[in-house]
Motif scaffolding. Structure first.
Motif, PDB file in Angstrom:
ATOM      1  N   GLU A   1      22.131   5.660  43.004  1.00  0.00           N
ATOM      2  CA  GLU A   1      22.717   6.526  41.997  1.00  0.00           C
ATOM      3  C   GLU A   1      21.748   7.616  41.570  1.00  0.00           C
ATOM      4  OE1 GLU A   1      25.431   5.014  38.813  1.00  0.00           O
ATOM      5  OE2 GLU A   1      23.788   5.671  37.497  1.00  0.00           O
ATOM      6  N   ALA A   2      20.473   7.285  41.433  1.00  0.00           N
ATOM      7  CA  ALA A   2      19.478   8.289  41.032  1.00  0.00           C
ATOM      8  C   ALA A   2      19.334   9.374  42.087  1.00  0.00           C
ATOM      9  CB  ALA A   2      18.132   7.607  40.783  1.00  0.00           C
ATOM     10  N   VAL A   3      19.350   9.003  43.349  1.00  0.00           N
ATOM     11  CA  VAL A   3      19.240   9.987  44.427  1.00  0.00           C
ATOM     12  C   VAL A   3      20.472  10.888  44.451  1.00  0.00           C
ATOM     13  CG1 VAL A   3      19.072  10.307  46.917  1.00  0.00           C
ATOM     14  CG2 VAL A   3      17.734   8.510  45.801  1.00  0.00           C
ATOM     15  N   LEU A   4      21.661  10.300  44.297  1.00  0.00           N
ATOM     16  CA  LEU A   4      22.885  11.104  44.288  1.00  0.00           C
ATOM     17  C   LEU A   4      22.927  12.024  43.069  1.00  0.00           C
ATOM     18  CD1 LEU A   4      25.597   8.542  45.482  1.00  0.00           C
ATOM     19  CD2 LEU A   4      24.376  10.247  46.838  1.00  0.00           C
ATOM     20  N   ASN A   5      22.422  11.555  41.923  1.00  0.00           N
ATOM     21  CA  ASN A   5      22.347  12.420  40.742  1.00  0.00           C
ATOM     22  C   ASN A   5      21.488  13.653  41.028  1.00  0.00           C
ATOM     23  OD1 ASN A   5      23.874  10.632  39.245  1.00  0.00           O
ATOM     24  ND2 ASN A   5      22.142   9.764  38.131  1.00  0.00           N
ATOM     25  N   PHE A   6      20.318  13.411  41.599  1.00  0.00           N
ATOM     26  CA  PHE A   6      19.391  14.496  41.910  1.00  0.00           C
ATOM     27  C   PHE A   6      20.039  15.503  42.864  1.00  0.00           C
ATOM     28  CE2 PHE A   6      16.143  16.345  44.674  1.00  0.00           C
ATOM     29  CZ  PHE A   6      15.196  16.807  43.771  1.00  0.00           C
ATOM     30  N   ALA A   7      20.642  14.999  43.917  1.00  0.00           N
ATOM     31  CA  ALA A   7      21.244  15.884  44.908  1.00  0.00           C
ATOM     32  C   ALA A   7      22.428  16.640  44.326  1.00  0.00           C
ATOM     33  CB  ALA A   7      21.666  15.075  46.132  1.00  0.00           C
TER      34      ALA A   7
ATOM     35  N   VAL B   1      20.518   5.010  51.315  1.00  0.00           N
ATOM     36  CA  VAL B   1      21.157   6.219  50.809  1.00  0.00           C
ATOM     37  C   VAL B   1      21.087   7.365  51.812  1.00  0.00           C
ATOM     38  CG1 VAL B   1      19.170   7.259  49.635  1.00  0.00           C
ATOM     39  CG2 VAL B   1      21.460   7.600  48.706  1.00  0.00           C
ATOM     40  N   GLN B   2      20.180   7.277  52.775  1.00  0.00           N
ATOM     41  CA  GLN B   2      20.083   8.332  53.784  1.00  0.00           C
ATOM     42  C   GLN B   2      21.403   8.549  54.506  1.00  0.00           C
ATOM     43  OE1 GLN B   2      15.904   8.224  55.881  1.00  0.00           O
ATOM     44  NE2 GLN B   2      16.464   6.129  55.348  1.00  0.00           N
ATOM     45  N   ALA B   3      22.101   7.461  54.790  1.00  0.00           N
ATOM     46  CA  ALA B   3      23.364   7.559  55.518  1.00  0.00           C
ATOM     47  C   ALA B   3      24.430   8.295  54.711  1.00  0.00           C
ATOM     48  CB  ALA B   3      23.860   6.166  55.891  1.00  0.00           C
ATOM     49  N   LEU B   4      24.337   8.244  53.385  1.00  0.00           N
ATOM     50  CA  LEU B   4      25.315   8.910  52.529  1.00  0.00           C
ATOM     51  C   LEU B   4      25.110  10.416  52.478  1.00  0.00           C
ATOM     52  CD1 LEU B   4      25.305   6.453  49.481  1.00  0.00           C
ATOM     53  CD2 LEU B   4      26.575   6.265  51.635  1.00  0.00           C
ATOM     54  N   LEU B   5      23.917  10.881  52.824  1.00  0.00           N
ATOM     55  CA  LEU B   5      23.560  12.289  52.659  1.00  0.00           C
ATOM     56  C   LEU B   5      23.405  13.038  53.968  1.00  0.00           C
ATOM     57  CD1 LEU B   5      20.774  11.842  49.937  1.00  0.00           C
ATOM     58  CD2 LEU B   5      23.179  12.367  49.549  1.00  0.00           C
ATOM     59  N   ARG B   6      23.243  12.306  55.049  1.00  0.00           N
ATOM     60  CA  ARG B   6      22.794  12.908  56.300  1.00  0.00           C
ATOM     61  C   ARG B   6      23.738  13.990  56.822  1.00  0.00           C
ATOM     62  NH1 ARG B   6      18.743  10.980  59.172  1.00  0.00           N
ATOM     63  NH2 ARG B   6      18.902   8.897  58.258  1.00  0.00           N
ATOM     64  N   ASP B   7      25.023  13.866  56.569  1.00  0.00           N
ATOM     65  CA  ASP B   7      25.989  14.823  57.122  1.00  0.00           C
ATOM     66  C   ASP B   7      26.268  16.010  56.210  1.00  0.00           C
ATOM     67  OD1 ASP B   7      26.271  13.281  59.416  1.00  0.00           O
ATOM     68  OD2 ASP B   7      27.943  12.120  58.583  1.00  0.00           O
ATOM     69  N   HIS B   8      25.613  16.053  55.049  1.00  0.00           N
ATOM     70  CA  HIS B   8      25.884  17.169  54.135  1.00  0.00           C
ATOM     71  C   HIS B   8      25.240  18.438  54.682  1.00  0.00           C
ATOM     72  CE1 HIS B   8      26.133  19.632  50.539  1.00  0.00           C
ATOM     73  NE2 HIS B   8      26.941  18.722  50.012  1.00  0.00           N
TER      74      HIS B   8
ATOM     75  N   MET C   1      24.552  16.875  30.841  1.00  0.00           N
ATOM     76  CA  MET C   1      24.252  16.421  32.200  1.00  0.00           C
ATOM     77  C   MET C   1      25.231  15.296  32.564  1.00  0.00           C
ATOM     78  SD  MET C   1      20.043  16.571  31.995  1.00  0.00           S
ATOM     79  CE  MET C   1      19.788  16.889  33.741  1.00  0.00           C
ATOM     80  N   ASP C   2      26.395  15.698  33.020  1.00  0.00           N
ATOM     81  CA  ASP C   2      27.457  14.740  33.350  1.00  0.00           C
ATOM     82  C   ASP C   2      27.306  14.318  34.809  1.00  0.00           C
ATOM     83  OD1 ASP C   2      29.723  13.254  33.666  1.00  0.00           O
ATOM     84  OD2 ASP C   2      31.080  14.719  32.762  1.00  0.00           O
ATOM     85  N   PHE C   3      26.414  13.384  35.053  1.00  0.00           N
ATOM     86  CA  PHE C   3      26.124  12.965  36.410  1.00  0.00           C
ATOM     87  C   PHE C   3      27.311  12.276  37.073  1.00  0.00           C
ATOM     88  CE2 PHE C   3      21.621  12.926  34.734  1.00  0.00           C
ATOM     89  CZ  PHE C   3      21.215  14.025  35.469  1.00  0.00           C
ATOM     90  N   ASP C   4      28.099  11.533  36.301  1.00  0.00           N
ATOM     91  CA  ASP C   4      29.269  10.859  36.888  1.00  0.00           C
ATOM     92  C   ASP C   4      30.212  11.881  37.522  1.00  0.00           C
ATOM     93  OD1 ASP C   4      28.241   8.464  36.029  1.00  0.00           O
ATOM     94  OD2 ASP C   4      29.574   8.281  34.293  1.00  0.00           O
ATOM     95  N   ARG C   5      30.484  12.943  36.802  1.00  0.00           N
ATOM     96  CA  ARG C   5      31.396  13.972  37.331  1.00  0.00           C
ATOM     97  C   ARG C   5      30.787  14.662  38.539  1.00  0.00           C
ATOM     98  NH1 ARG C   5      31.680  19.246  37.358  1.00  0.00           N
ATOM     99  NH2 ARG C   5      29.963  19.540  35.878  1.00  0.00           N
ATOM    100  N   LEU C   6      29.501  14.985  38.467  1.00  0.00           N
ATOM    101  CA  LEU C   6      28.870  15.706  39.565  1.00  0.00           C
ATOM    102  C   LEU C   6      28.811  14.865  40.835  1.00  0.00           C
ATOM    103  CD1 LEU C   6      25.991  17.490  37.641  1.00  0.00           C
ATOM    104  CD2 LEU C   6      28.032  18.536  38.617  1.00  0.00           C
ATOM    105  N   ARG C   7      28.534  13.569  40.690  1.00  0.00           N
ATOM    106  CA  ARG C   7      28.547  12.706  41.874  1.00  0.00           C
ATOM    107  C   ARG C   7      29.931  12.668  42.493  1.00  0.00           C
ATOM    108  NH1 ARG C   7      26.023   9.121  38.552  1.00  0.00           N
ATOM    109  NH2 ARG C   7      27.811   7.699  38.669  1.00  0.00           N
ATOM    110  N   ALA C   8      30.942  12.572  41.646  1.00  0.00           N
ATOM    111  CA  ALA C   8      32.313  12.533  42.158  1.00  0.00           C
ATOM    112  C   ALA C   8      32.701  13.843  42.833  1.00  0.00           C
ATOM    113  CB  ALA C   8      33.277  12.208  41.021  1.00  0.00           C
TER     114      ALA C   8
ATOM    115  N   PRO D   1      32.395  12.659  46.937  1.00  0.00           N
ATOM    116  CA  PRO D   1      33.607  11.922  46.516  1.00  0.00           C
ATOM    117  C   PRO D   1      33.787  10.581  47.218  1.00  0.00           C
ATOM    118  CG  PRO D   1      34.156  13.814  47.889  1.00  0.00           C
ATOM    119  CD  PRO D   1      32.714  13.959  47.530  1.00  0.00           C
ATOM    120  N   HIS D   2      33.259  10.424  48.384  1.00  0.00           N
ATOM    121  CA  HIS D   2      33.431   9.160  49.116  1.00  0.00           C
ATOM    122  C   HIS D   2      32.297   8.184  48.848  1.00  0.00           C
ATOM    123  CE1 HIS D   2      36.702  11.064  51.168  1.00  0.00           C
ATOM    124  NE2 HIS D   2      35.921  12.012  51.671  1.00  0.00           N
TER     125      HIS D   2
END
Length: 312
Positions: A15-21, A43-50, A297-304, A308-309
């Motif tokens: 969650e912290a990494v996704l917040n930062f990104a 978490v690398q797998a969640l970001l690699r295709d961005h 700093m609405d991290f929940d919204r920004l992550r979504a 989104p997946h």
């Protein structure tokens, strides 16, 4: 259009990494160059295709190519990664080097603020403001800032934090030096944690970029702070080799060791409560000195929005 990116070395919960990104993608970062200190970090797998994120797994082969071996301490790993990214990346006019718990808080679009800098400026300094620990989760974050002028900073620290202020540098538990945006094109550039060297010239053309404070989530909660306390005392922000915050005082390391030895966890919690907790009394003292900052700093919204997946 001025382009900008960030380089970071990360070892943090998903969650912290996704917040930062998500936060910095929302601000318009052209590129996020993320070095994962644990090469097996899931978490690398969640970001690699961005398309705007470069994921780098710092495994054995990576360090063999870069340095011949993996540096034992995290600070040299950070600086090696940042220097490599600066030399290799050509997509950005400016590259900032910050940590996963740090977030840009620009007054206007980052690209505009960087484009306004004079041509002689190759290093733009961002000063931190430490986030206070709220009693309940909220998207509104209160932060403590500090005065750049040193004598005033010491006076304010003592007024704002009546018990421990004279051992603190402006009330900051972590750095006051801040971090840098570095303009691309410096020859033989070596990025450090707080500085850049180019042909042995330190921070060429440095400018204070006060329009981009750096929100620093140094203490996430009492439990989080205590969990990191020993590491910071030995190797991090509270280590023994750092100078005292003010003249003729003990170092923060010495103060915390004294509290720990004499009072144990109850004493450490009293320190934490005065210095880190978001209370009406502390906010009032900060506000009186002009040092209270507020950010949404609405991290929940920004992550979504940005993942989104993968939002948690």
């Amino acid at each position: 259009m001025t382009t900008w990116g960030l380089v970071s070395t990360l070892k943090a919960p998903v969650e912290a990494v996704l917040n930062f990104a998500a936060w910095h993608l929302e601000l318009g970062a052209t590129r996020l160059i993320l070095h994962f200190d644990d090469p097996k970090d899931p978490v690398q797998a969640l970001l690699r295709d961005h398309p705007r994120i470069e994921v780098i797994s710092t495994d054995h082969a990576y360090w063999q190519r870069l340095k011949g071996r993996r540096p034992a301490r995290h600070q040299p790993r950070q600086t090696a990664n940042a220097t490599r990214a600066y030399a290799a990346n050509t997509a950005c006019d400016w590259l900032g080097h910050i940590d996963v718990d740090e977030f840009l808080l620009p007054e206007r679009p980052v690209a505009d603020l960087l484009s306004d800098l004079p041509a002689r400026c190759h290093a733009a300094r961002l000063r931190p403001a430490e986030a206070l620990v709220a009693p309940a989760p909220s998207s509104q974050v209160h932060l403590k800032a500090f005065s750049v002028e040193t004598p005033l900073r010491h006076q304010q620290s003592t007024r704002i934090f009546p018990t421990y202020g004279r051992w603190l540098n402006g009330g900051m538990l972590s750095h006051v030096a801040g971090k840098l945006f570095v303009r691309k094109g410096l020859p033989q550039a070596e990025l450090r944690i707080h500085n850049v060297l180019s042909n042995d010239i330190k921070n060429p053309g440095q400018v204070e970029l006060s329009t981009i404070p750096l929100a620093h989530f140094h203490a996430g909660s009492w439990e989080n702070w205590l969990a990191h306390f020993r590491f910071r005392l030995e190797q991090g922000a509270y280590r023994a080799d750092l100078k005292p915050a003010q003249p003729d005082t003990a170092t923060l390391h010495e103060l915390l060791c004294q509290i720990d030895a004499g009072e144990g966890e109850p004493g450490l919690q009293r320190f934490f409560d005065e210095v880190c907790c978001d209370t009406p009394a502390l906010r009032a003292r900060l506000s009186h000195e002009g040092l209270l900052r507020v950010a949404e700093m609405d991290f929940d919204r920004l992550r979504a929005d940005h993942f989104p997946h993968h939002s948690t």
